[in-house]
Design an enzyme around this catalytic site. Structure first.
Site: not given
Length: 455
Positions: A26, A83, A126, A170-171, A299, A301, A358
């Site tokens: 990213q 991170r 990730h 990650n996720e 994480n 949201y 996150e």
């Protein structure tokens, strides 16, 4: 949209970890430099129609060349921790050999972060699987789990003398079900069976990687990061409650239970039925997945609000809203959900320090004539969710740290550059960085909280 949330630095303990997070594909750019080979996201982005605007991560935030400037921004914000993830295809070649240039980049980055007085937190995976491994079967292939353990051994052996915290995945839900199930993420496959196989192999990769990290970096603390959602029924009724159970089972418990309890939930196994191939979960797998952990990353949201499908027999449930304000990407702003999921994990699973690895929001930021970005909605979102963390602590959850997503505006996967989550605005044409009002507020809050250590 403004959220009224009073939160004070004094509500957090002196050893609370304050940070921000990013991910390799990213922000790094330099997609073909330093020996890096293609990942599934390079391939996915090259396919027309996959990513909004045809955007790619080829340049992104050019962090590969500008990491010194970005670490300076972290220092300006007063962060205690950063991170980031390593690019698998930058570190290892398709033949499995160490790419000295690629690993050297992370050597330099870790040293720069440490020199700024910031603790590096390294995520192994990730989402950017090397394309050659996808060509060999990807995550639905069992061998891919062993390949991640090889990366863990290399990264842990090289950086473990300076990195105190490693995160295996990650996720994994997103990697499995968005990548192999509905195809909206790389590699863009559409197979329920492949998605289920990928989910198990990601869980297995987690366990194998914990073992590899323990051997390579025995002094480091090791955990994993899951994207967790409280799941709420849109309206009462047995059908609604069954939809909640099903969504919660596959989203949350399918990953929490094997990692923290050593078993898959029986009801989810029954729901999946023949999608769980007879040879998928092999003897010893659950013991491998269920490794002792030092912390759990969460994480968060928004919340999942579900109802029975309007088309019986086609779907177990559908997603809807509760009528709350929404961010630019359509996600409802629901800080109470963060408190709920933290308290639930603390209640239902073995005690572990919990880190928000996150949390953030996308808004339609406007650059003012003087160059400033006054993002009041993001600022309010941060304040409300920090208050939610404080409430979870009051209710007994061992919430030990918070990493804002994200340090920088960046490439947001299938949304390309259309969604901005950063504390720092990035002009992608010039790569100019500007700290937003939310970043300035978060920096003041973090510095005030850290000052509690030395009043």
């Amino acid at each position: 949209m403004l959220v009224d949330a009073a939160v004070r630095p004094e509500e957090f303990p002196p050893d609370f970890v304050w940070g921000a997070a990013t991910a390799s594909y990213q922000i790094e750019g330099a997609a073909t430099l330093g020996g890096r080979t293609p990942s599934i996201w390079d391939t996915f982005c090259a396919e027309p129609g996959r990513v909004v605007g045809g955007d790619t991560g080829d340049v992104a935030c050019d962090h590969y060349h500008r990491y010194g400037e970005d670490v300076g921004l972290m220092r300006t914000l007063g962060l205690a921790a950063y991170r980031f993830s390593v690019s698998w295809s930058r570190v290892l070649t398709p033949s499995g050999e160490v790419n000295a240039d690629g690993l050297g980049f992370y050597d330099r980055l870790v040293d720069e972060v440490l020199a700024a007085g910031i603790d590096p937190w390294v995520t192994l995976y990730h989402w950017d699987l090397p394309q050659h491994l996808e060509d060999a079967g990807g995550w639905p292939a069992r061998d891919t789990a062993a390949r991640l353990a090889e990366l863990a051994a290399v990264v842990g052996g090289r950086l473990g003398d300076r990195v105190g915290h490693f995160i295996t995945l990650n996720e994994p839900w997103c990697a499995a079900f968005l990548g192999y199930g509905n195809g909206i993420h790389a590699p863009g496959r559409h197979s329920a069976a492949d998605a289920v196989a990928a989910s198990h192999h990601l869980n297995l990769a987690h366990g194998l990687s914990v073992q590899a990290l323990r051997a390579a970096a025995p002094d480091a603390l090791v955990g994993t990061t899951l994207n967790l959602y409280p799941v709420t029924a849109a309206f009462p009724g047995a059908d609604s409650e069954d939809a909640v159970r099903r969504i919660d089972g596959l989203q949350n418990r399918w990953f929490l239970d094997p990692a923290l309890l050593g078993s898959y939930p029986d009801d989810v196994l029954a729901d999946l039925g023949a999608l769980v191939a007879p040879t998928l979960i092999q003897d010893g797998d659950l013991g491998t997945i269920h490794q002792p952990l030092d912390f759990l990353g969460i994480n968060y949201y928004t919340r999942h609000v579900v109802r029975p499908s309007a088309y019986p027999g086609t779907n177990a449930g559908e997603f809807t809203h509760r009528g709350l304000p929404t961010a630019a990407n359509g996600w409802e702003v629901d800080p109470e959900g963060l408190t709920e999921i933290l308290v639930r994990v603390a209640r239902d699973y073995p005690a572990l320090p919990l880190f928000i690895t996150e949390n953030g929001s996308a808004w339609d930021d406007t650059v003012e004539a003087d160059g400033s970005v006054v993002d009041a909605d993001r600022l309010a979102y941060l304040a409300a969710h920090l208050a939610a963390c404080a409430r979870a602590r009051e209710q007994g959850a061992d919430v030990a740290g918070y990493f804002a997503w994200s340090l920088l505006d960046n490439f947001e996967w299938a949304e390309g550059y259309a969604m901005r989550f950063g504390l720092v605005h990035v002009d992608f044409a010039t790569q100019r960085r500007t700290v937003k009002a939310s970043g300035e507020w978060y920096g003041r809050f973090v510095r005030a909280a850290r000052d509690i250590l030395s009043p």
